[in-house]
Enzyme design. Sequence first.
Site, PDB file in Angstrom:
ATOM      1  N   LYS A 103      71.122  55.360  32.479  1.00  0.00           N
ATOM      2  CA  LYS A 103      70.420  56.519  33.694  1.00  0.00           C
ATOM      3  C   LYS A 103      71.064  56.960  34.406  1.00  0.00           C
ATOM      4  CE  LYS A 103      67.401  54.873  37.277  1.00  0.00           C
ATOM      5  NZ  LYS A 103      67.922  54.286  39.085  1.00  0.00           N
ATOM      6  N   GLY A 164      64.061  52.518  48.419  1.00  0.00           N
ATOM      7  CA  GLY A 164      64.332  51.443  49.006  1.00  0.00           C
ATOM      8  C   GLY A 164      62.841  51.830  49.786  1.00  0.00           C
ATOM      9  N   ALA A 190      61.855  54.974  42.167  1.00  0.00           N
ATOM     10  CA  ALA A 190      62.100  54.654  42.941  1.00  0.00           C
ATOM     11  C   ALA A 190      60.739  54.422  44.323  1.00  0.00           C
ATOM     12  CB  ALA A 190      63.270  55.570  43.855  1.00  0.00           C
ATOM     13  N   GLY A 191      61.241  53.903  45.507  1.00  0.00           N
ATOM     14  CA  GLY A 191      59.928  54.139  46.412  1.00  0.00           C
ATOM     15  C   GLY A 191      58.293  53.186  45.673  1.00  0.00           C
ATOM     16  N   ASN A 212      62.762  47.850  41.466  1.00  0.00           N
ATOM     17  CA  ASN A 212      63.698  46.968  42.000  1.00  0.00           C
ATOM     18  C   ASN A 212      63.603  46.307  43.140  1.00  0.00           C
ATOM     19  OD1 ASN A 212      65.908  45.290  41.400  1.00  0.00           O
ATOM     20  ND2 ASN A 212      66.539  47.128  42.788  1.00  0.00           N
ATOM     21  N   THR A 213      63.118  47.266  44.054  1.00  0.00           N
ATOM     22  CA  THR A 213      63.796  47.048  45.205  1.00  0.00           C
ATOM     23  C   THR A 213      61.753  45.920  46.195  1.00  0.00           C
ATOM     24  OG1 THR A 213      64.666  48.375  46.634  1.00  0.00           O
ATOM     25  CG2 THR A 213      63.616  47.145  48.354  1.00  0.00           C
TER      26      THR A 213
END
Lengths: 261, 367
Positions: A103, A164, A190-191, A212-213
């Site tokens: 990635k 994040g 993301a997001g 992830n986050t």
Amino acid sequence: MHDHFQNNDLFEVGGKKLTSRLFIGTGKYASDRIIPEVCDSSESCVITVALRRVDFNSTTDNVMQHIPPHMQLMPNTSGARTAEEAIRIARLAKAVGCGNWIKIEVITDNRYLLPDGYETVKATEILVQEGFEVFPYINPDLYVARDLVKAGAAAIMPLGAPIGTNRGLRTEEMINILIEEIDIPIIIDAGIGKPSHACQAMEAGADACLVNTAIATSENPILMGKAFAQAINAGRTAFLSGQAVTSKLASMSSPLTGFIR
Amino acid sequence: MGFFDEYKKYKEINIKACIESINEDLVNRAIHKNRLFIDDFAALISIAALPYLEQMAQKAHDIKRHYFGNTIHLFTPMYLSNFCNNHCLYCGFKHDLQILRYQMSFDEVEKEAQEIAKTGLKHILILTGDAPSKASMAYLKSCCNILKRYFSSISIEIYALEANDYKSLIDSGVDGLTIYQETYNETVYKELHPKGPKSNYHFRLDAPQRGAIAGMRNVNIGALLGLDDWQVEIFFLALHAKWLEHQYPQTEISISLPRMRPYDGCYDIKNSVSDRDMLQMIVAIRIFLPRCGITISTRESESFRNNILKLGITKISAGSTTAVGGHTMGDNQNNQFEISDTRSVDEMVAYLEKVHIQPLFKDWERF
């Protein structure tokens, strides 16, 4: 019928056939020891790892020890600030046995952590030539996406909102354009802060989501992993069932204006 | 264009009086904004913000969790040399103090590195006094060549350099620069640094910028809390960090909050900073600069460090000593200042795991 439908809906990407459209991460956990359970509950089969955080010489704890062997590794180049750095990290990943998926993250702004499209395309061009399956993290930009298709990327990974932030699909309109125009898989990265965001992305026609986050920093990552799996399945099923009706380009039967024919 | 041009805009303003005039409405507005300006930050560090501390702490906790996760980076300092030509009135290594002066040989550096590496730490911060005739560029580069075999990341906390010297250390394996302005108050700075190379306020003020230009991945700035009024110092420190972030988006900017500690010669701390003040500045910085790293060293007590870990701190030192060769050469060396949290790396790791925070040893290496 429904089960049959889903079981045949494998996600083909990077030369693999995947049973799950949820990709997960390894960062931000209170402890890496929870990772195997999150892999289980989320039913995910792809996991991304920041190479810069891995200490391959460590005799003590190491994130790699906690990744179940059935998971497809997707090492990432987090921390790279130029195409050259990303390329070096990718080569190291391969050399230490992390496989040929990579990635690409090239980030030159530390405040917003937005990807640098130009450097990302440069790295992708070279790494594809070297035999990598390249998954570039990008702003949802049609021209960058087209360059990446041309360069031979395995998929593109546009962001829903800055990393994040958990703000959801703030880039929805741009992502819709990519979904319509780009013929390689689109993985929203993301997001995504809640399962409903992931569901929305899948319903819109994204091929997969990387989360992830939202999982790692939730009160109960195992349960949250499961919630994301369910949301992604729901969104995917909705997309498959509604595809013909809602596609903006589908030829409608003109219920309002058909009378003038 | 340097930070001083930005600093000048505020120089004639009585910042202290401005902060004192802030009311709760301004604080409330600042807490709920998405994009904060420096006047919002001033509101967060004002007395008017005190009733909102818990609310600010909650917000800081959320921001920390989103951007940095449930993690804390660990590092430790390594003192290479304490020869110093400076006369910083508050420092345990100042030139005129009759202390044992020593600079480690390369063999000793290697032994010290081995000892520290046994703890699992991968990030080292090397320190020297300001005596380029002793801890010369050539000496530092040779040390880095040894240290990079043991550590994936090397930061320096040494005398201010020109950009080309920073570049040359980067080429030897350094990726982070820590340099504290000590005080942003020019008058106080001149009093505290009466002579020696460090007496040049401007050369020091521009050092973080030179580091960023040279290509440091991380630039860590700070003010030594206790030298002047903390609110004014933190105001300028945050302004400096924000300015650096804006000018050098490629560079990770972080902030250290060293609170003055006694040393062998003792310095009368004129502007003491309470635990509550520390808490307020930590959460205010976290809200104002969400991505900015915040470092807390072992100058702080074990209980204080335990309590602030979740409020915005991203990096802590552990297993620290402030003496040259402190890990291998016994207790016969003088300390720069007294350490308060004396936990070993193992003890720190055990504590972090107990409170569900992942200790991170490694965040970068020379790929």
